[in-house]
Scaffold this active site. Sequence first.
Site, mmCIF file in Angstrom:
data_model
loop_
_atom_site.group_PDB
_atom_site.id
_atom_site.type_symbol
_atom_site.label_atom_id
_atom_site.label_comp_id
_atom_site.label_asym_id
_atom_site.label_seq_id
_atom_site.Cartn_x
_atom_site.Cartn_y
_atom_site.Cartn_z
ATOM 1 N N HIS A 118 0.816 -1.215 0.000
ATOM 2 C CA HIS A 118 0.000 0.000 0.000
ATOM 3 C C HIS A 118 0.855 1.271 0.000
ATOM 4 C CE1 HIS A 118 0.415 -0.278 4.514
ATOM 5 N NE2 HIS A 118 0.513 1.025 4.376
ATOM 6 N N ASP A 149 0.060 -7.638 1.176
ATOM 7 C CA ASP A 149 0.476 -6.250 1.417
ATOM 8 C C ASP A 149 1.996 -6.122 1.474
ATOM 9 O OD1 ASP A 149 0.040 -3.526 1.735
ATOM 10 O OD2 ASP A 149 0.049 -3.644 3.916
ATOM 11 N N SER A 186 4.761 2.198 8.199
ATOM 12 C CA SER A 186 4.406 1.099 7.306
ATOM 13 C C SER A 186 5.585 0.715 6.429
ATOM 14 C CB SER A 186 3.221 1.495 6.423
ATOM 15 O OG SER A 186 2.046 1.637 7.185
#
Length: 385
Positions: free
Chosen positions: A120, A150, A228
């Site tokens: 993402h 992901d 992230s």
Amino acid sequence: MISFRLLLQQGCIVLKRFWGLFLMSVLFPLAAGVQPVWALSGLDGTTSHNFVADAVSQVAPAVVRIDTERTVQRQPFEPTLIDPLLRDLLGEPGIGPERERGQGSGVVIDDQGLVLTNAHVVERVDAVSVTLADGDQHDGSVVGTDPVTDLALVRLDGGTRPEAAPLGDSDALEVGDWAIALGTPYGLERTVTLGIVSSLHRNISSLGFSDKRLDLIQTDAAINPGNSGGPLVNGRGEVIGINTLVRSGPGAGLGFAIPINLARHVSEQLLTSGEVVHPYLGVQLVPLTARIAREHNRDPNSLVELPERFGALVQSVLPDSPAERAGLRRGDLVIAAAETSVSDPQTLLKQVDQAEIGVPFSLRIMRNGQEMSLSVNPAALPGLS
């Protein structure tokens, strides 16, 4: 009644004994050549680093900041819906594309400049810029992304490349192990937070993500926006996970990371072919237990009687899917897959992930109180390319 003089004499005796014990505890180690504990800190203010600093020093040079840009099409307002006064104040609404910027973290995993991060972070981007721990900036190119796990792989273009971070074994983790999160939350580089592994094998579907296949590492180490793609590290300075999301709102303070063993496997496939092929059967599953089955069977309006045992209950079958072609039906209870007992949907999904595309995959099911065997040919999960 005890006199004041007697109390004073007894107090002096106790004080003398205590003072003698204190002197012995200090002078005896010194005579033996041993420093007391308080002397280890040093009178000059110097102290030894703890295990967190040592672990971070092994991984921090490989942690990078990833800046991205993508083009998004602005949705124009319907002119007839805009108040004339606002049109006079703001002018005519603009029409056309806009540049959207994003940011995340990553970790270098080999000496060829490959960076592991979240899908993402780099999905559908036009430009990728990677800033190394020493401040050096590189252009980056996306090797491949896998939305189902992901995970994504980015290659550094040119320039000097940092040393890769040591990768650990996420299968060896236990609840209570140290967990150290590194990254660039809110754009603040070289940020480190400390916690423990709060739970293992946390299925991502329980967090509201039905389009992913992941068993996550749960940690209370602070993971914030911008973290992230950064590494989760154990007490020995080995990467054990890739930070991916954080629980917000009520119950905030829980972070989740993708196990490094899965990330290593996915990155190898991305490097080889640029994509990851996930087998699928085409069924929606819900867990069944003996208690749930008994409560269901007591309902006089229930259409089918469920077996009072553990398994993965088929709630629906997708049209024209491998499961439909194999004859699976709504209400079937899967109790074994590829000769492995199935007690819940997660166990079945793990077996499906290990299956081969087009190769017969055996299922043992319960239907109308009878056990039967089916053979399914898994297909590639559609809609990823």
